[in-house]
Design an enzyme around this catalytic site. Structure first.
Site, PDB file in Angstrom:
ATOM      1  N   GLU A 176       7.779  -7.116   1.585  1.00  0.00           N
ATOM      2  CA  GLU A 176       6.289  -6.978   2.236  1.00  0.00           C
ATOM      3  C   GLU A 176       5.481  -8.524   2.036  1.00  0.00           C
ATOM      4  OE1 GLU A 176       5.304  -5.035   4.379  1.00  0.00           O
ATOM      5  OE2 GLU A 176       6.187  -3.204   4.250  1.00  0.00           O
ATOM      6  N   ARG A 231     -10.526  10.094   1.958  1.00  0.00           N
ATOM      7  CA  ARG A 231     -10.378  10.707   3.369  1.00  0.00           C
ATOM      8  C   ARG A 231     -11.368  11.825   3.320  1.00  0.00           C
ATOM      9  NH1 ARG A 231      -3.725  11.082   3.011  1.00  0.00           N
ATOM     10  NH2 ARG A 231      -3.349   8.745   2.835  1.00  0.00           N
ATOM     11  N   SER A 269     -10.045   5.792  -4.685  1.00  0.00           N
ATOM     12  CA  SER A 269     -10.850   6.867  -5.037  1.00  0.00           C
ATOM     13  C   SER A 269     -10.525   7.953  -6.084  1.00  0.00           C
ATOM     14  CB  SER A 269     -11.193   7.492  -3.528  1.00  0.00           C
ATOM     15  OG  SER A 269      -9.941   7.981  -3.009  1.00  0.00           O
ATOM     16  N   TYR A 274     -15.003   1.189  -6.805  1.00  0.00           N
ATOM     17  CA  TYR A 274     -16.279   1.792  -6.656  1.00  0.00           C
ATOM     18  C   TYR A 274     -17.294   1.599  -7.861  1.00  0.00           C
ATOM     19  CZ  TYR A 274     -13.662   3.633  -2.983  1.00  0.00           C
ATOM     20  OH  TYR A 274     -12.546   3.806  -1.834  1.00  0.00           O
ATOM     21  N   LYS A 279       0.759  -1.270  -0.138  1.00  0.00           N
ATOM     22  CA  LYS A 279      -0.164   0.104  -0.051  1.00  0.00           C
ATOM     23  C   LYS A 279       0.681   1.117  -0.105  1.00  0.00           C
ATOM     24  CE  LYS A 279      -3.537   2.455   2.494  1.00  0.00           C
ATOM     25  NZ  LYS A 279      -4.639   2.164   3.244  1.00  0.00           N
ATOM     26  N   LYS A 337       1.730  10.044   6.095  1.00  0.00           N
ATOM     27  CA  LYS A 337       1.594   8.464   6.347  1.00  0.00           C
ATOM     28  C   LYS A 337       3.032   7.836   5.691  1.00  0.00           C
ATOM     29  CE  LYS A 337      -3.491   8.173   6.525  1.00  0.00           C
ATOM     30  NZ  LYS A 337      -4.596   7.126   6.617  1.00  0.00           N
ATOM     31  N   LYS A 367      -1.994  -1.411  -3.783  1.00  0.00           N
ATOM     32  CA  LYS A 367      -2.995  -0.213  -3.961  1.00  0.00           C
ATOM     33  C   LYS A 367      -2.276   0.909  -3.758  1.00  0.00           C
ATOM     34  CE  LYS A 367      -6.106   2.201  -0.501  1.00  0.00           C
ATOM     35  NZ  LYS A 367      -6.599   2.014   0.700  1.00  0.00           N
TER      36      LYS A 367
HETATM   37  C1  PBG Z   1      -7.197   3.738   5.769  1.00  0.00           C
HETATM   38  C2  PBG Z   1      -7.776   3.474   3.984  1.00  0.00           C
HETATM   39  C3  PBG Z   1      -7.250   4.423   3.167  1.00  0.00           C
HETATM   40  C4  PBG Z   1      -8.118   3.767   1.965  1.00  0.00           C
HETATM   41  C5  PBG Z   1      -8.404   2.682   2.307  1.00  0.00           C
HETATM   42  N1  PBG Z   1      -8.252   2.270   3.681  1.00  0.00           N
HETATM   43  C6  PBG Z   1      -6.878   5.722   3.162  1.00  0.00           C
HETATM   44  C7  PBG Z   1      -5.683   5.956   3.594  1.00  0.00           C
HETATM   45  O1  PBG Z   1      -4.712   4.986   3.847  1.00  0.00           O
HETATM   46  O2  PBG Z   1      -5.395   7.075   3.855  1.00  0.00           O
HETATM   47  C8  PBG Z   1      -8.185   4.398   0.494  1.00  0.00           C
HETATM   48  C9  PBG Z   1      -9.027   3.947  -0.543  1.00  0.00           C
HETATM   49  C10 PBG Z   1      -9.412   4.991  -1.479  1.00  0.00           C
HETATM   50  O3  PBG Z   1      -8.711   6.120  -1.698  1.00  0.00           O
HETATM   51  O4  PBG Z   1     -10.184   4.613  -2.365  1.00  0.00           O
HETATM   52  N2  PBG Z   1      -6.641   2.625   6.334  1.00  0.00           N
END
Ligand code: PBG
Length: 330
Positions: free
Chosen positions: A239, A211, A280, A319, A201, A223, A254
């Site tokens: 990982e 968010r 997203s 989505y 990720k 992050k 992701k």
């Molecule tokens: C949080 C989480 C995130 C997403 C899924 N779980 C955001 C982040 O890590 O800040 C993002 C999903 C998306 O952008 O569609 N643990």
């Protein structure tokens, strides 16, 4: 007349029938996972930062998930919007057995027993600091504590398992969390609950609209001390090896579209199923360009998802799952 060309690749594209016979990658409804936002309010609300998405009430969620499942989508993943008043620096609401997610799991499983319910395991929706882990603040800034966070993640995963979750999906990127969660589940006789690990990720700007949907952006710092550097690919394999060793059932990459090479790399490196998350920002790029009349939404969505499968993903969180399922149903 013409050239002496014994090999003419166009012969395999000459009509729809031949193209169907030689097609290498197919997208199936059974590959799709629908993410759902859920809240504790009394009305379904549109998500402003993600046009076309909704923050569902529990009733709305059950109804909508039923329709998506009836179209053949096997699984959903839940993301809760937690009121600011319930967010604390220990994120304790995340393992409240009467909390929003356990209630949503129970309602979904009662109404749709064959629907696979996946839950997000991370602290950000519950954490007053907006980080995925427990935060220690000092003059030097914020530090995200690893092992303290993993303890809480285990309690959260157990809470979801007790409520009936089929798959828990740690999305926090703490070290050692897959193994710790596996142990905690097994000790509590939940050895049947699967772990879908967010293995690679990335610290991505493509998560911005998400968010916004949950009001879960970090209040301070970023992050980057836990999510991966977008520049790194070998580290994704590192990982992966850790997650395999710790007992992950499914590994995830992701975002998806900008990281197809990472999906392909992990495909070579593992026999485990690979999930990819079309996040997203990827959704919004297609949505907004289509709304402006610049792209053909349906065609671009299908092409983006086939590309993700061609790279090596077995399943896709998107989505667009509902729209695609409808299209595939004819
Ligand atoms: C949080 C989480 C995130 C997403 C899924 N779980 C955001 C982040 O890590 O800040 C993002 C999903 C998306 O952008 O569609 N643990």
């Amino acid at each position: 007349m013409g050239y002496d060309l014994p090999s003419r690749p166009r012969r395999n594209r000459k009509n729809a029938g031949v193209r169907a016979l030689v097609r290498e990658t197919a997208l199936h409804t059974g590959d799709l996972i629908q993410p759902f936002f859920v809240h504790g309010g009394t009305a379904d609300e549109p998500v402003e930062s993600m046009p076309g998405c909704v923050r569902w009430t529990l009733d709305g969620l059950v109804q909508e998930a039923g329709e998506v499942h009836a179209l053949g989508v096997p699984a959903v993943v839940l993301f809760p919007a937690i009121p600011e008043a319930l967010k604390t620096s220990d994120a304790a609401e995340c393992f409240n057995p009467d909390g929003l997610v356990p209630r949503a799991i129970k309602a979904l499983k009662a109404a749709h027993p064959t629907l696979q319910v996946i839950t997000d395991v991370a602290l950000d929706p519950y954490n007053a600091d907006g980080h995925d882990g427990i935060v220690r603040k000092s003059d030097a800034g914020v530090e995200i504590l690893n092992d303290e966070t993993v303890d809480v993640l285990c309690r959260q995963a157990l809470c979801h398992a007790r409520a009936g979750a089929d798959i828990v999906a740690p999305s926090d990127m703490m070290d050692g969390r897959v193994g710790a969660i596996r142990d905690a589940l097994d000790e509590a006789a939940h050895e049947g609950v699967s772990i879908m690990s967010y293995t690679a990720k990335y610290a991505s700007a493509y998560y911005g609209p998400f968010r916004g949907a949950l009001e879960s952006a970090p209040k301070e710092g970023d992050k980057k001390t836990y999510q991966m550097d977008p520049a790194n690919k070998r580290e994704a394999v590192r990982e992966l090896l850790a997650d395999e060793e710790e007992g992950a059932d499914i590994v995830m990459v992701k975002p998806a579209g900008p990281y197809l090479d990472v999906i392909a790399e992990l495909r070579e490196a593992t026999t485990l199923p690979i999930a990819a998350y079309q996040v997203s920002g990827e959704y919004l790029m297609i949505k907004s360009a289509s709304a402006a009349g610049w792209l053909d939404e349906a065609a671009v969505v299908m092409e983006s998802l086939v590309g993700i499968k061609r790279a090596g993903a077995d399943m896709i969180l998107t989505y667009f799952a509902r729209d695609v399922a409808r299209r595939l149903a004819g």
